[in-house]
Design a protein around this motif. Structure first.
Motif, PDB file in Angstrom:
ATOM      1  N   GLY A   1       0.799  -1.217   0.000  1.00 11.54           N
ATOM      2  CA  GLY A   1       0.000   0.000   0.000  1.00 11.54           C
ATOM      3  C   GLY A   1       0.829   1.263   0.000  1.00 11.54           C
ATOM      4  N   GLN A   2       2.074   1.179  -0.466  1.00 12.12           N
ATOM      5  CA  GLN A   2       2.930   2.368  -0.528  1.00 12.12           C
ATOM      6  C   GLN A   2       2.486   3.237  -1.695  1.00 12.12           C
ATOM      7  N   GLY A   3       2.281   4.507  -1.410  1.00  8.87           N
ATOM      8  CA  GLY A   3       1.800   5.426  -2.431  1.00  8.87           C
ATOM      9  C   GLY A   3       2.576   6.726  -2.454  1.00  8.87           C
TER      10      GLY A   3
ATOM     11  N   ARG B   1       5.290   6.003   7.675  1.00  8.40           N
ATOM     12  CA  ARG B   1       6.115   6.925   6.901  1.00  8.40           C
ATOM     13  C   ARG B   1       5.253   7.511   5.797  1.00  8.40           C
ATOM     14  N   GLY B   2       5.731   8.584   5.185  1.00 10.24           N
ATOM     15  CA  GLY B   2       4.993   9.165   4.072  1.00 10.24           C
ATOM     16  C   GLY B   2       4.720   8.139   2.989  1.00 10.24           C
ATOM     17  N   GLY B   3       3.496   8.130   2.461  1.00  5.80           N
ATOM     18  CA  GLY B   3       3.118   7.156   1.457  1.00  5.80           C
ATOM     19  C   GLY B   3       2.581   5.866   2.034  1.00  5.80           C
TER      20      GLY B   3
ATOM     21  N   GLY C   1      -2.340   6.897  -5.016  1.00  2.00           N
ATOM     22  CA  GLY C   1      -1.293   6.647  -6.004  1.00  2.00           C
ATOM     23  C   GLY C   1      -0.480   5.417  -5.668  1.00  2.00           C
ATOM     24  N   VAL C   2      -1.164   4.305  -5.340  1.00  2.00           N
ATOM     25  CA  VAL C   2      -0.464   3.091  -4.945  1.00  2.00           C
ATOM     26  C   VAL C   2       0.513   2.667  -6.032  1.00  2.00           C
ATOM     27  N   ILE C   3       1.732   2.328  -5.634  1.00  8.75           N
ATOM     28  CA  ILE C   3       2.762   1.918  -6.584  1.00  8.75           C
ATOM     29  C   ILE C   3       2.260   0.750  -7.419  1.00  8.75           C
TER      30      ILE C   3
ATOM     31  N   GLY D   1       1.951  14.198  -8.628  1.00  6.45           N
ATOM     32  CA  GLY D   1       2.636  13.597  -7.482  1.00  6.45           C
ATOM     33  C   GLY D   1       2.362  12.136  -7.302  1.00  6.45           C
ATOM     34  N   ALA D   2       1.418  11.555  -8.098  1.00  5.43           N
ATOM     35  CA  ALA D   2       1.149  10.134  -7.952  1.00  5.43           C
ATOM     36  C   ALA D   2       2.347   9.320  -8.410  1.00  5.43           C
ATOM     37  N   VAL D   3       2.617   8.270  -7.686  1.00  3.49           N
ATOM     38  CA  VAL D   3       3.714   7.388  -8.040  1.00  3.49           C
ATOM     39  C   VAL D   3       3.287   6.510  -9.195  1.00  3.49           C
ATOM     40  N   ARG D   4       4.041   6.497 -10.245  1.00  5.25           N
ATOM     41  CA  ARG D   4       3.686   5.707 -11.434  1.00  5.25           C
ATOM     42  C   ARG D   4       4.342   4.355 -11.386  1.00  5.25           C
TER      43      ARG D   4
END
Length: 289
Positions: A46-48, A196-198, A243-245, A286-289
């Motif tokens: 669930g890291q985003g 942590r962030g994300g 923006g889940v990885i 800012g979303a992680v692609r």
């Protein structure tokens, strides 16, 4: 009477097959280990986006407790993702509808909170399919996310989830709020230790399969957890805004390597549905692609 039992050639031939099948079934459950999934499978964890925290709740809906969480979330101006059980959606449809009406994201936690240790592909397929249908009826759309009970992914559950169009996602921080000795202070501290962030937070909006009344500890901790996140510069919201990885990827393999079991089973991560293209296009920067 024989002194001992000696397996015949047929039994010896079958034994490796049985062991391989068991490993293939339960092998992916190794991703339950927090450090493993954080390092190797951040999307599953669930890291985003680094400036965002996903707030999620499991096991509801429950009219005795979920309503209290909805009121606190409204007061905080926060929307969250609720991983609901299909049997609870059917049992408490008004509460499930209220989740959707208040703008929260509904996701699938399975049909019931059963233990996955013994292989049962047919049961998993039936239960998850029923749950996806029940949640979709309430939400007005096919649910996007799936979190198995206990966070235990088996190969069968993973395959069924992908066929149903859902993406498995676990968590990076939890509050251990299901325990009898949980308090608002302990829940807040336990979340903070790993956040942590994300990150993605796991809490429970019911004591459906937890210690009686334990949900009150999570409820009491919620305002402080949200305040801690905001003071750290992190927005708080549902997984759909996180923006889940790997969530932008389409097709079989996704953006992460497969989870390989010792039986040689590869499980791809990051499959998403074509129908969500419009939603993805509308996300902010800012979303992680």
């Amino acid at each position: 009477m024989r002194a001992g039992f000696h397996a015949g050639p047929a039994a010896r031939a079958v034994a490796p097959v049985v062991v391989a099948a068991a490993l293939a079934h339960i092998g992916p459950a190794a991703t339950w280990l927090p450090e493993l999934r954080r390092r190797r499978f951040p999307g599953l964890a669930g890291q985003g986006r680094p400036d965002h925290i996903a707030l999620t709740f499991d096991d509801g809906p429950d009219p005795a407790s979920t309503q209290h969480f909805l009121d606190v979330l409204d007061a905080l101006g926060v929307r969250a993702t609720f991983f609901v059980l299909g049997e609870n959606v059917v049992r408490h449809p008004e509460t499930a509808l209220e989740l959707a009406r208040r703008g929260h994201e509904l996701a699938v936690h399975g049909w019931s909170h059963d233990r996955p240790w013994l292989p049962s592909p047919a049961r998993d397929a039936r239960g998850l399919t029923r749950a996806v249908h029940a949640v979709g009826e309430v939400a007005g759309r096919v649910p996007r996310w799936y979190r198995p009970p206990y966070g235990i992914l088996t190969s069968g559950r993973w395959a069924v989830a992908r066929r149903a169009g859902t993406r498995p996602v676990l968590w990076t921080a939890w509050g251990k709020d299901w325990r009898q000795d949980a308090t608002p202070a302990s829940v807040r501290a336990t979340v903070a230790a790993d956040l942590r962030g994300g990150g993605t937070i796991l809490l429970h909006d019911t004591d459906h399969v937890s210690a009686p009344g334990s949900w009150r500890a999570a409820l009491g901790a919620l305002p402080d957890i949200v305040r801690d996140c905001r003071e750290a510069g992190w927005a708080v919201g549902p997984l759909g805004e996180h923006g889940v990885i790997g969530a932008e990827e389409r097709g079989g393999g996704g953006s992460e390597r497969g989870v390989s079991t010792s039986a040689g089973v590869g499980l791809g991560l990051g499959h998403e549905r074509e129908r969500e293209r419009g939603e993805r296009a509308g996300r902010g920067p800012g979303a992680v692609r």
